[in-house]
Structures are given as structure tokens and as C-alpha cells.
Design a protein around this motif. Structure first.
Motif, PDB file in Angstrom:
ATOM      1  N   ALA A 130       0.825  -1.211   0.000  1.00 49.92           N
ATOM      2  CA  ALA A 130       0.000   0.000   0.000  1.00 49.92           C
ATOM      3  C   ALA A 130       0.857   1.258   0.000  1.00 49.92           C
ATOM      4  CB  ALA A 130      -0.930   0.005   1.210  1.00 49.92           C
ATOM      5  N   VAL A 131       2.075   1.171   0.537  1.00 51.73           N
ATOM      6  CA  VAL A 131       2.971   2.328   0.546  1.00 51.73           C
ATOM      7  C   VAL A 131       3.300   2.734  -0.884  1.00 51.73           C
ATOM      8  CG1 VAL A 131       5.199   3.221   1.281  1.00 51.73           C
ATOM      9  CG2 VAL A 131       3.939   1.662   2.770  1.00 51.73           C
ATOM     10  N   GLY A 132       3.753   1.758  -1.679  1.00 53.73           N
ATOM     11  CA  GLY A 132       4.069   2.052  -3.073  1.00 53.73           C
ATOM     12  C   GLY A 132       2.853   2.505  -3.859  1.00 53.73           C
ATOM     13  N   ASN A 133       1.701   1.850  -3.608  1.00 53.50           N
ATOM     14  CA  ASN A 133       0.469   2.260  -4.299  1.00 53.50           C
ATOM     15  C   ASN A 133       0.129   3.710  -3.993  1.00 53.50           C
ATOM     16  OD1 ASN A 133       0.184  -0.377  -5.238  1.00 53.50           O
ATOM     17  ND2 ASN A 133      -1.175  -0.977  -3.564  1.00 53.50           N
ATOM     18  N   SER A 134       0.181   4.068  -2.713  1.00 53.53           N
ATOM     19  CA  SER A 134      -0.175   5.425  -2.308  1.00 53.53           C
ATOM     20  C   SER A 134       0.762   6.459  -2.900  1.00 53.53           C
ATOM     21  CB  SER A 134      -0.176   5.531  -0.777  1.00 53.53           C
ATOM     22  OG  SER A 134      -1.260   4.827  -0.221  1.00 53.53           O
ATOM     23  N   LEU A 135       2.042   6.174  -2.906  1.00 52.44           N
ATOM     24  CA  LEU A 135       3.001   7.126  -3.466  1.00 52.44           C
ATOM     25  C   LEU A 135       2.763   7.324  -4.962  1.00 52.44           C
ATOM     26  CD1 LEU A 135       6.277   6.040  -1.624  1.00 52.44           C
ATOM     27  CD2 LEU A 135       4.893   8.061  -1.185  1.00 52.44           C
ATOM     28  N   ARG A 136       2.514   6.228  -5.684  1.00 51.60           N
ATOM     29  CA  ARG A 136       2.262   6.361  -7.127  1.00 51.60           C
ATOM     30  C   ARG A 136       0.975   7.129  -7.388  1.00 51.60           C
ATOM     31  NH1 ARG A 136       4.315   1.041  -7.024  1.00 51.60           N
ATOM     32  NH2 ARG A 136       2.205   0.174  -6.820  1.00 51.60           N
ATOM     33  N   TYR A 137      -0.081   6.772  -6.676  1.00 49.79           N
ATOM     34  CA  TYR A 137      -1.349   7.480  -6.856  1.00 49.79           C
ATOM     35  C   TYR A 137      -1.204   8.965  -6.520  1.00 49.79           C
ATOM     36  CZ  TYR A 137      -3.873   2.989  -7.117  1.00 49.79           C
ATOM     37  OH  TYR A 137      -4.348   1.762  -7.495  1.00 49.79           O
ATOM     38  N   ALA A 138      -0.521   9.258  -5.411  1.00 51.34           N
ATOM     39  CA  ALA A 138      -0.394  10.651  -4.969  1.00 51.34           C
ATOM     40  C   ALA A 138       0.424  11.476  -5.954  1.00 51.34           C
ATOM     41  CB  ALA A 138       0.234  10.708  -3.579  1.00 51.34           C
ATOM     42  N   LEU A 139       1.464  10.886  -6.541  1.00 50.03           N
ATOM     43  CA  LEU A 139       2.274  11.617  -7.525  1.00 50.03           C
ATOM     44  C   LEU A 139       1.451  11.961  -8.764  1.00 50.03           C
ATOM     45  CD1 LEU A 139       5.679   9.696  -7.285  1.00 50.03           C
ATOM     46  CD2 LEU A 139       5.242  12.072  -6.622  1.00 50.03           C
ATOM     47  N   VAL A 140       0.668  10.996  -9.246  1.00 52.32           N
ATOM     48  CA  VAL A 140      -0.178  11.263 -10.413  1.00 52.32           C
ATOM     49  C   VAL A 140      -1.249  12.293 -10.064  1.00 52.32           C
ATOM     50  CG1 VAL A 140      -1.775  10.245 -12.075  1.00 52.32           C
ATOM     51  CG2 VAL A 140       0.254   8.973 -11.369  1.00 52.32           C
TER      52      VAL A 140
ATOM     53  N   PRO B  11      -4.639  -1.491  -2.521  1.00 48.36           N
ATOM     54  CA  PRO B  11      -5.154  -0.561  -1.501  1.00 48.36           C
ATOM     55  C   PRO B  11      -4.197   0.606  -1.285  1.00 48.36           C
ATOM     56  CG  PRO B  11      -4.135  -2.446  -0.437  1.00 48.36           C
ATOM     57  CD  PRO B  11      -4.112  -2.731  -1.921  1.00 48.36           C
ATOM     58  N   THR B  12      -4.757   1.733  -0.864  1.00 48.54           N
ATOM     59  CA  THR B  12      -3.916   2.859  -0.445  1.00 48.54           C
ATOM     60  C   THR B  12      -3.648   2.739   1.055  1.00 48.54           C
ATOM     61  OG1 THR B  12      -5.820   4.261   0.039  1.00 48.54           O
ATOM     62  CG2 THR B  12      -4.956   4.326  -2.210  1.00 48.54           C
ATOM     63  N   LEU B  13      -2.739   3.553   1.556  1.00 45.17           N
ATOM     64  CA  LEU B  13      -2.399   3.484   2.982  1.00 45.17           C
ATOM     65  C   LEU B  13      -3.594   3.749   3.889  1.00 45.17           C
ATOM     66  CD1 LEU B  13       1.144   5.116   3.027  1.00 45.17           C
ATOM     67  CD2 LEU B  13       0.572   2.859   3.889  1.00 45.17           C
ATOM     68  N   PRO B  14      -4.372   4.828   3.691  1.00 41.73           N
ATOM     69  CA  PRO B  14      -5.526   5.045   4.577  1.00 41.73           C
ATOM     70  C   PRO B  14      -6.536   3.901   4.526  1.00 41.73           C
ATOM     71  CG  PRO B  14      -5.017   7.057   3.377  1.00 41.73           C
ATOM     72  CD  PRO B  14      -4.187   5.970   2.769  1.00 41.73           C
ATOM     73  N   VAL B  15      -6.792   3.362   3.332  1.00 42.44           N
ATOM     74  CA  VAL B  15      -7.734   2.251   3.214  1.00 42.44           C
ATOM     75  C   VAL B  15      -7.190   1.021   3.930  1.00 42.44           C
ATOM     76  CG1 VAL B  15      -8.826   0.658   1.584  1.00 42.44           C
ATOM     77  CG2 VAL B  15      -8.754   3.106   1.074  1.00 42.44           C
TER      78      VAL B  15
END
Length: 541
Positions: A336-346, A491-495
Motif C-alpha cells: 500500500a505504501v508504493g500504491n499510495s506514493l504512485r497514486y499521490a504523484l499522479v 489498496p492505499t495506505l488510509p484504506v
């Protein structure tokens, strides 16, 4: 202005309108009678009453605790001031899930107060109010303290020379000048607490629900779209009224005052009273801000080695799916850490493009239509994110916008929250650029694009970086919409934190603390980097 209007029309207005329409239409006809039916229900009236009074109480308590801090930051100069300013701002960029988790570790079952004195405040309104003060402390300090630091203290000193006492001089000179800033800060705190979701969901338990929480319950758990649609409209109307009043107070603040350089107004504390005030603010920061975050970090290590001591067991467990027999995740939670970082950058890139174009359009145009568009850009901060997320699922599922299974859906939802921060950060800086510089560039033959690149961009580069930092932080922590649209295998970090907290067991609880600590550190690092590059005039945030 075409791109921002199209973006908000497709990814905000369309999903929200669609879900409201599905709730209030039957057989193709609008059923407005449902408004009265829903609003007459005792359980809904209880939700409306709790939402309103807890927001008022949270706002009053935040002002009471934060105004002394605003004065200290405005008028005192002391070692570590910039670091303390960054520390008190960290909660504002933390995801609500992390805030709820931190106070759960402090006030909940097995928390610090429970272990020390047997006191539990989770599932009580006090936990919600304290978490709201924690989250919004920086709003008052930044908004009121920023203006207070630019008020000339000689005006109050002149009143005292003419015979006014200290309190009378403050009441007659300083307070009227501060009133618009205090009102603006109070309105923003009320807005954030009125629409509170993650904090109430985690700390309130089944006994307490705000409008946002009730919309989520009616939509996700009961599938009662008519009730959810009515509550969405009520929240929309309330948020619109709050933003309209906020716009008036901001215009009053901008037009009525003559300000001075903040460097001329701050000095070292003098006398026992001022040092005591500084000490009180430092103690408040320690107990209100650092203590919950410190307990969160401590709980992420406590008992993790299986022997009752400290260790990295909870962090290691994040590396595997289904740790301890749990089926909470299809993938290791750490992904989720990597997912969140990628989503947040986009999401940050999208927010910068849309928000930057919107800010540029608002700078170069005027009139009621433009002011209305400026207010509309703030609506995603107050309109139910749950409604937006569910609206994405039921509207963006057909060509040419069949995005329901696409990864881009999450960054689009996060960018909706990031755009208002980009606009509010860049707009004051763009308005400060002298139009004559652009005109001179045009006379010399520069195209509009080149004039923007050669004139505007060098002057607003710092504000762009600040805007990017805020957009990244709020995108990283977005929860209300993402909880609907994040795929189980991404999943993202908050989820991920919310899922772990929703399951019983010490291991799940410990992993939630560990993952919240990771999310807190990422957001805090973004904020500290932002503090190093920003200036005092880099926008409203």
C-alpha cells in the motif's frame, strides 16, 4: 478556464448529480417529497443535530486553545520557532485515518490512559472533539497568526499611551483588525469538522455519526440511495453557505488593512507573563500534538516481538498477506505504501495542471461569474467524498469513460481534493505579478506561452512547489472517496489502515499502528520539505 471547467464537470458535478438523481428519481420523475420524509425521521434529525453541535463545539474549543498559539507565533521570536511552526502544522496534512488511529492509541482500549489510569474516551464525544482540535490547530495558528504578525503593534501602543488599558487597547484596536481572520479560521474549522468522516468513523463508534458518516452508512451498508441523496443535498447546501460567508470574510481581510513586514513585529518574550505564555503554548503542543503521535509510534513497536517487549514484528508482518491467518488483504499491506506514493504523484500532477490553469484564469479575469467559479473550486473540500467515490462507480462505467477498473480512478478522486489547495496557494502569488511585465514581454514579441514561461513561472516557482507539497500530502491521505474505488489488490495506505482497524486481533491492531506510523512519517516529511521552500506569503495555506 476550459480545462478546469471540463475537469470539474466530468469528475465532480456529473458523479454527484448522478447519485443524487438515482436517489430522488423514481420512474423517470423527481420525487422531491423524499426530502421531507427523510428529514422528518428522528434518527436523521439526531445525525443533523450531532453534526452541527459537535462542529460548533470543535470550532469553539479549537479557537480557545489555538489563539494563544497564534499570538505567540505572531509576536514572539524564540529559538526553534520555525521547527515548532512545522510541528504544529503536521496534523493538518495528516490523513484523518492516522489522526483517528493516534487518538485511539492514546484514549482507546489498551491505550496510554487506559493502562495508566483505567480511563477510556474512545466511543465518546470527547475523543472526537480532541481529535478535531488536534487536526485544526494549525488552521487557526496559520490564518490568525499570519495576519497578526503583519499588524503594526504601534497602533495598540498608541492607544495605551492615550490612556487605554491593555485589554481595552486590544479590544478596540487589534481585535477589530483580527476579526475577519478569526471568522475565516472559524469557518474553515467548522467546515472541516462539519464534514468529518475518518475521525468520527474510528473514534465515535456506532453511537455517533456525522452527515458524512451517515451518507457512507446509508450508501455502503444499507444501500439506501434516497436517504443518502437527501443527506448529500443538505451537506451541499450547508457547505455552500459556509463557503459564501468565508469568501466575504476573506475579501474584508484583503481590503481593509494596511500590513507591515512580520520581521518588524516579533521580538523575544519579556517578563514572566510572556515567558509563561510561551511555556503554555509549548506544553499545549507537547500534550495535544506530540503525545498522540508519540503514543502511535510507541504502539507500533510495543509487543511486536511476542514477548511483551519492543520490536519490529508488526512492521515485518506488513510484508506478507494474510498474516496470522487474516484474509484482510489480497497483497502484503506494505504494498500500500508504493500504491499510495504512485497514486499521490499522479494526483499531484493532475492537481497542478488543473489548479494552475484555474488560478491563472482567475487572475486574468474578473466579474461575478469568475468569483462564482472561484467558490465552486472549493466545493470538493466540503461535499461528501463518499458521494463522489460512489458516484465514480455508477457513472464512469461506460465508454468513452469506462474507468471503473482503471487505476487512474483513484488519482482523479484524490486530485479533486488537491486542486483547491493548489488554487488557494498560487492565486495570491499570481495576483501579485505586475501585469506590466507580461505586457512588456508581449510588446517584445513573446507569445502568451513564452511570456508565461519567462515572466510568471520564475516568480511563482516557489508557490508551485508549495502547492505540489500540499496536493501530494492531501492526496496521500484521501480516504472518503478512495475507500469506495481502491481495488482490493491495490489498496492505499488510509484504506489499508481502516481495514486493519476493522478486524479484531492484536496483530491487526499492531499492523494498523505500524502502517499509520509509516503514513505519518511520509506526510510529515512532505510538510517539513514544504516549510523549507515556502515563504510567509505563499498563499493562504
Amino acid at each position: 478556464m476550459v480545462v478546469p471547467v471540463a475537469f470539474f464537470a466530468v469528475f465532480f458535478a456529473y458523479p454527484v448529480t448522478a447519485i443524487v438523481g438515482r436517489g430522488l428519481k423514481a420512474g423517470g420523475d423527481w420525487q422531491f417529497g423524499r426530502l421531507g420524509e427523510v428529514l422528518a425521521r428522528p434518527d436523521i434529525l439526531d445525525v443533523l443535530w450531532f453534526t452541527t453541535w459537535q462542529a460548533l463545539a470543535s470550532t469553539a474549543l479549537t479557537l480557545l486553545i489555538a489563539l494563544p498559539g497564534a499570538y505567540v507565533f505572531a509576536r514572539f521570536d524564540f529559538p526553534g520557532k520555525q521547527l515548532l511552526r512545522a510541528v504544529v502544522t503536521v496534523p493538518f496534512v495528516l490523513p484523518t485515518v492516522v489522526v483517528g488511529t493516534a487518538f485511539l492509541a492514546l484514549l482507546g482500549r489498551g491505550g496510554l490512559l487506559d493502562e495508566a489510569w483505567g480511563v477510556r474516551l474512545d466511543t465518546t464525544v470527547w475523543a472526537i472533539l480532541l481529535a478535531h482540535v488536534f487536526f485544526n490547530y494549525a488552521v487557526v495558528v496559520r490564518t490568525v497568526g499570519g495576519l497578526w504578525s503583519q499588524l503594526d503593534p504601534r497602533q495598540e501602543e498608541a492607544a495605551r499611551v492615550l490612556g487605554a488599558g491593555r485589554f481595552a487597547a486590544f479590544r478596540r484596536v487589534t481585535l477589530p483588525a483580527l476579526a475577519p481572520a478569526v471568522a475565516a479560521a472559524a469557518l474553515m474549522v467548522f467546515l472541516f469538522t462539519f464534514t468529518s468522516f475518518g475521525v468520527v468513523q474510528i473514534l465515535g463508534g456506532p453511537a455517533y455519526a456525522t452527515l458524512e458518516v451517515e451518507v457512507y452508512r446509508q450508501t455502503a451498508q444499507l444501500l439506501d440511495l434516497p436517504t443518502a441523496a437527501v443527506l448529500t443535498l443538505v451537506q451541499f447546501a450547508a457547505v455552500g453557505a459556509i463557503l459564501a460567508v468565508h469568501a466575504v470574510t476573506v475579501r474584508r481581510r484583503e481590503r481593509a488593512l494596511k500590513l507591515v513586514d512580520p520581521a518588524q513585529t516579533s521580538r523575544r518574550p519579556r517578563g514572566a507573563g510572556q515567558w509563561a505564555l510561551l511555556g503554555g503554548v509549548l506544553l499545549t503542543a507537547l500534550l495535544l500534538i506530540l503525545l498522540p503521535l508519540g503514543v502511535l509510534v510507541e504502539r507500533s513497536f510495543d509487543g511486536a516481538d511476542g514477548t511483551g517487549g519492543y520490536g519490529f514484528g508488526y512492521y515485518r508482518a506488513l510484508q506478507s498477506a494474510g498474516s496470522g491467518g487474516s484474509s484482510t488483504f489480497l497483497v502484503p499491506p506494505l504494498e500500500a505504501v508504493g500504491n499510495s506514493l504512485r497514486y499521490a504523484l499522479v494526483a499531484t500532477l493532475i492537481a497542478l495542471v488543473v489548479g494552475g490553469l484555474a488560478a491563472a484564469a482567475l487572475t486574468r479575469r474578473a466579474g461575478p461569474l469568475v468569483r462564482g467559479f472561484d467558490a465552486l473550486l472549493m466545493l470538493p473540500l466540503g461535499v461528501s467524498a463518499v458521494t463522489v467515490g460512489f458516484g465514480f462507480l455508477i457513472t464512469l462505467d461506460e465508454p468513452p469513460l469506462d474507468l471503473r477498473t482503471s487505476w487512474i480512478l483513484v488519482p482523479l478522486a484524490q486530485a479533486l481534493v488537491g486542486v483547491p489547495f493548489v488554487v488557494r496557494t498560487m492565486l495570491p502569488v499570481l495576483r501579485a505579478v505586475d501585469d506590466r511585465l507580461r505586457e512588456a514581454a508581449a510588446v517584445l514579441g513573446a507569445s502568451p506561452l513564452r511570456a508565461w514561461r519567462e515572466v510568471d513561472l520564475p516568480l511563482v516557482r516557489r508557490a508551485v512547489l508549495v502547492a505540489a507539497g500540499f496536493a501530494f500530502a492531501v492526496s496521500l491521505g484521501e480516504f472518503g472517496a478512495t475507500v469506495f474505488i481502491a481495488r482490493p489488490d491495490n489498496p492505499t495506505l488510509p484504506v489499508a489502515v481502516a481495514r486493519l482497524l476493522g478486524r479484531s486481533g492484536e496483530l491487526n491492531y499492531g499492523q494498523a499502528m505500524a502502517l499509520s506510523t509509516v503514513l505519518m512519517l511520509v506526510c510529515a516529511a512532505s510538510l517539513l520539505l514544504l516549510e523549507r521552500i515556502r515563504t510567509d506569503r505563499s498563499g493562504e495555506f
